[in-house]
Design a protein around this motif. Structure first.
Motif, PDB file in Angstrom:
ATOM      1  N   LEU A  92       5.212  15.396   2.256  1.00  0.00           N
ATOM      2  CA  LEU A  92       4.429  14.161   2.179  1.00  0.00           C
ATOM      3  C   LEU A  92       5.290  13.014   1.668  1.00  0.00           C
ATOM      4  CD1 LEU A  92       1.847  12.479   2.200  1.00  0.00           C
ATOM      5  CD2 LEU A  92       1.215  13.527   0.007  1.00  0.00           C
ATOM      6  N   MET A  93       6.070  13.278   0.633  1.00  0.00           N
ATOM      7  CA  MET A  93       6.956  12.250   0.073  1.00  0.00           C
ATOM      8  C   MET A  93       7.962  11.788   1.130  1.00  0.00           C
ATOM      9  SD  MET A  93       7.328  10.663  -2.782  1.00  0.00           S
ATOM     10  CE  MET A  93       8.503   9.464  -3.408  1.00  0.00           C
ATOM     11  N   SER A  94       8.504  12.731   1.875  1.00  0.00           N
ATOM     12  CA  SER A  94       9.472  12.393   2.920  1.00  0.00           C
ATOM     13  C   SER A  94       8.840  11.525   4.003  1.00  0.00           C
ATOM     14  CB  SER A  94      10.026  13.682   3.536  1.00  0.00           C
ATOM     15  OG  SER A  94      10.880  13.397   4.631  1.00  0.00           O
ATOM     16  N   ASN A  95       7.610  11.864   4.376  1.00  0.00           N
ATOM     17  CA  ASN A  95       6.919  11.088   5.414  1.00  0.00           C
ATOM     18  C   ASN A  95       6.590   9.678   4.944  1.00  0.00           C
ATOM     19  OD1 ASN A  95       7.016  13.536   6.738  1.00  0.00           O
ATOM     20  ND2 ASN A  95       4.925  13.417   7.497  1.00  0.00           N
ATOM     21  N   LEU A  96       6.227   9.529   3.673  1.00  0.00           N
ATOM     22  CA  LEU A  96       5.946   8.197   3.147  1.00  0.00           C
ATOM     23  C   LEU A  96       7.203   7.329   3.133  1.00  0.00           C
ATOM     24  CD1 LEU A  96       3.578   9.111   0.165  1.00  0.00           C
ATOM     25  CD2 LEU A  96       2.936   7.983   2.303  1.00  0.00           C
TER      26      LEU A  96
ATOM     27  N   LEU B 165       0.836  -1.197   0.000  1.00  0.00           N
ATOM     28  CA  LEU B 165       0.000   0.000   0.000  1.00  0.00           C
ATOM     29  C   LEU B 165       0.874   1.250   0.000  1.00  0.00           C
ATOM     30  CD1 LEU B 165      -2.591   1.638   0.341  1.00  0.00           C
ATOM     31  CD2 LEU B 165      -2.545   1.079   2.786  1.00  0.00           C
ATOM     32  N   ASN B 166       1.881   1.265   0.871  1.00  0.00           N
ATOM     33  CA  ASN B 166       2.750   2.438   0.958  1.00  0.00           C
ATOM     34  C   ASN B 166       3.577   2.622  -0.311  1.00  0.00           C
ATOM     35  OD1 ASN B 166       3.745   4.623   2.739  1.00  0.00           O
ATOM     36  ND2 ASN B 166       5.703   3.574   2.501  1.00  0.00           N
ATOM     37  N   ALA B 167       4.009   1.514  -0.909  1.00  0.00           N
ATOM     38  CA  ALA B 167       4.767   1.598  -2.166  1.00  0.00           C
ATOM     39  C   ALA B 167       3.923   2.244  -3.261  1.00  0.00           C
ATOM     40  CB  ALA B 167       5.237   0.213  -2.596  1.00  0.00           C
ATOM     41  N   GLY B 168       2.637   1.889  -3.301  1.00  0.00           N
ATOM     42  CA  GLY B 168       1.738   2.495  -4.273  1.00  0.00           C
ATOM     43  C   GLY B 168       1.572   3.987  -4.044  1.00  0.00           C
ATOM     44  N   LEU B 169       1.456   4.375  -2.767  1.00  0.00           N
ATOM     45  CA  LEU B 169       1.342   5.801  -2.435  1.00  0.00           C
ATOM     46  C   LEU B 169       2.610   6.556  -2.826  1.00  0.00           C
ATOM     47  CD1 LEU B 169      -0.350   5.539   1.096  1.00  0.00           C
ATOM     48  CD2 LEU B 169      -1.437   6.198  -1.054  1.00  0.00           C
ATOM     49  N   ILE B 170       3.765   5.967  -2.519  1.00  0.00           N
ATOM     50  CA  ILE B 170       5.039   6.609  -2.868  1.00  0.00           C
ATOM     51  C   ILE B 170       5.153   6.803  -4.375  1.00  0.00           C
ATOM     52  CG2 ILE B 170       7.545   6.235  -2.967  1.00  0.00           C
ATOM     53  CD1 ILE B 170       7.359   4.928  -0.215  1.00  0.00           C
ATOM     54  N   SER B 171       4.806   5.772  -5.124  1.00  0.00           N
ATOM     55  CA  SER B 171       4.910   5.829  -6.579  1.00  0.00           C
ATOM     56  C   SER B 171       4.058   6.953  -7.162  1.00  0.00           C
ATOM     57  CB  SER B 171       4.486   4.484  -7.176  1.00  0.00           C
ATOM     58  OG  SER B 171       4.440   4.550  -8.583  1.00  0.00           O
TER      59      SER B 171
ATOM     60  N   VAL C 148      -0.432  12.215  10.468  1.00  0.00           N
ATOM     61  CA  VAL C 148      -1.260  13.158  11.231  1.00  0.00           C
ATOM     62  C   VAL C 148      -0.582  14.516  11.385  1.00  0.00           C
ATOM     63  CG1 VAL C 148      -0.426  12.573  13.557  1.00  0.00           C
ATOM     64  CG2 VAL C 148      -2.837  13.257  13.200  1.00  0.00           C
ATOM     65  N   ASN C 149       0.761  14.539  11.365  1.00  0.00           N
ATOM     66  CA  ASN C 149       1.458  15.825  11.537  1.00  0.00           C
ATOM     67  C   ASN C 149       1.464  16.676  10.275  1.00  0.00           C
ATOM     68  OD1 ASN C 149       3.279  14.514   9.919  1.00  0.00           O
ATOM     69  ND2 ASN C 149       4.947  14.467  11.409  1.00  0.00           N
TER      70      ASN C 149
END
Length: 333
Positions: free
Chosen positions: A304-308, A246-252, A330-331
């Motif tokens: 956002l990219m850094s947090n992911l 899931l996170n990989a998809g968000l990062i991409s 959340v931050n």
């Protein structure tokens, strides 16, 4: 020599098509012996597939060998190509070889050019099942309307938009929800000759209360609607979606949106250049991405990219996915 090429990202439609072939061609008595599902990601299973297609079926009916993630027409591999060209003529008439892949056959490959000649001679059949891209609003709407019409359902004003928002780009859920809608509409329709019309108010009563997909999450994130994005993330995790995938998809996807935003901000207008840098295959997609990130700041996207990426690191350390996503997103709000 029945060879069937199947490609496209509508895996539900692909699987239904394969099942239909098996139901029509394979004897139910011999189905466990005469049907094989193999994975083209494994060299040993490719070799096994080539061995099995040369073996006549046992008992009545036909044999079906399904090679999913078929690499023959998507990856350059001379050994596989040469082996396939040598054996294809020896496949028994009552053995069906189904070559399936999400990707379209690469027209540059020798293996694809070879198979195209066989298609022209009607020795091979090719079928595609592709869903419209998630960013292709009009394409998705047409697909939804065609699907509904095929089930004898007419969509009322605003119905298509609400269904798309609820289900996203998921053909399996779409057909399931429309099937439920058809039962509901038929039961409440006393006049059997009257067409079934699905209206907005009925969708809210019939469809599942909560559907979620990665692109809804991305939309929430781009709008800095963190609470809604976390609700959808937790929903997918509870359904069994692997946290790292899931996170990989968000990062991409966020990476693509960030690059397009930064290039647009810098004044870059050349679409081929933007496509190359952002790794986008269809230039039309850039218009939709620009629209989505129009009111999103570059600094927010970078943060956002850094947090992911931090989430990825934390997940790989074995931390609780629910806590990890919450603490790192959340931050942002």
């Amino acid at each position: 020599m029945p060879i069937q090429i199947i490609w496209g990202n509508d895996l539900n439609a692909c699987n239904k098509f394969i099942k239909k072939i098996i139901d029509q061609k394979v004897s139910k008595i011999w189905i466990e012996i005469n049907v094989s599902y193999l994975n083209g990601d494994d060299d040993n299973q490719i070799k096994q597939a080539f061995d099995e297609i040369l073996t006549p079926p046992l008992g009545d009916g036909s044999r079906v060998v399904v090679l999913k993630n078929n690499p023959i027409f998507t990856n350059k591999n001379e050994d596989i190509r040469i082996k396939f060209e040598k054996i294809y003529q020896n496949i028994p008439d009552n053995t069906y070889f189904i070559l399936q892949n999400i990707k379209k056959p690469d027209s540059r490959l020798k293996s694809t050019k070879f198979i195209q000649n066989l298609i022209k001679k009607d020795l091979v059949l090719e079928t595609s099942f592709s869903l419209p891209d998630i960013w292709d609003y009009e394409g998705q709407k047409r697909y939804l309307e065609v699907t509904a019409n095929s089930m004898n359902i007419q969509l009322g004003e605003g119905a298509a938009e609400l269904i798309m928002k609820s289900i996203g780009n998921d053909s399996f859920n779409l057909r399931n929800e429309l099937a439920k809608a058809k039962i509901y509409l038929s039961a409440s329709n006393r006049n059997e000759t009257k067409e079934l019309i699905l209206k907005v108010d009925e969708i809210k009563n019939i469809f599942n209360d909560h559907q979620s997909n990665i692109f809804k999450i991305i939309d929430h994130l781009l709008q800095n609607n963190i609470n809604e994005s976390l609700i959808d993330i937790h929903y997918l995790l509870k359904k069994g979606e692997p946290a790292l995938r899931l996170n990989a998809g968000l990062i991409s996807q966020i990476r693509i949106h960030t690059i397009v935003k930064l290039l647009h901000k810098s004044g870059e207008q050349d679409l081929p250049t933007i496509c190359k840098i952002a790794n986008i295959s269809n230039p039309k997609r850039i218009f939709f991405i620009r629209k989505k990130v129009n009111n999103t700041s570059s600094n927010f996207l970078i943060k956002l990219m850094s947090n992911l990426l931090d989430i990825e690191f934390s997940l790989k350390k074995g931390n609780n996915p629910f806590n990890v996503f919450t603490e790192h997103l959340v931050n942002l709000s």
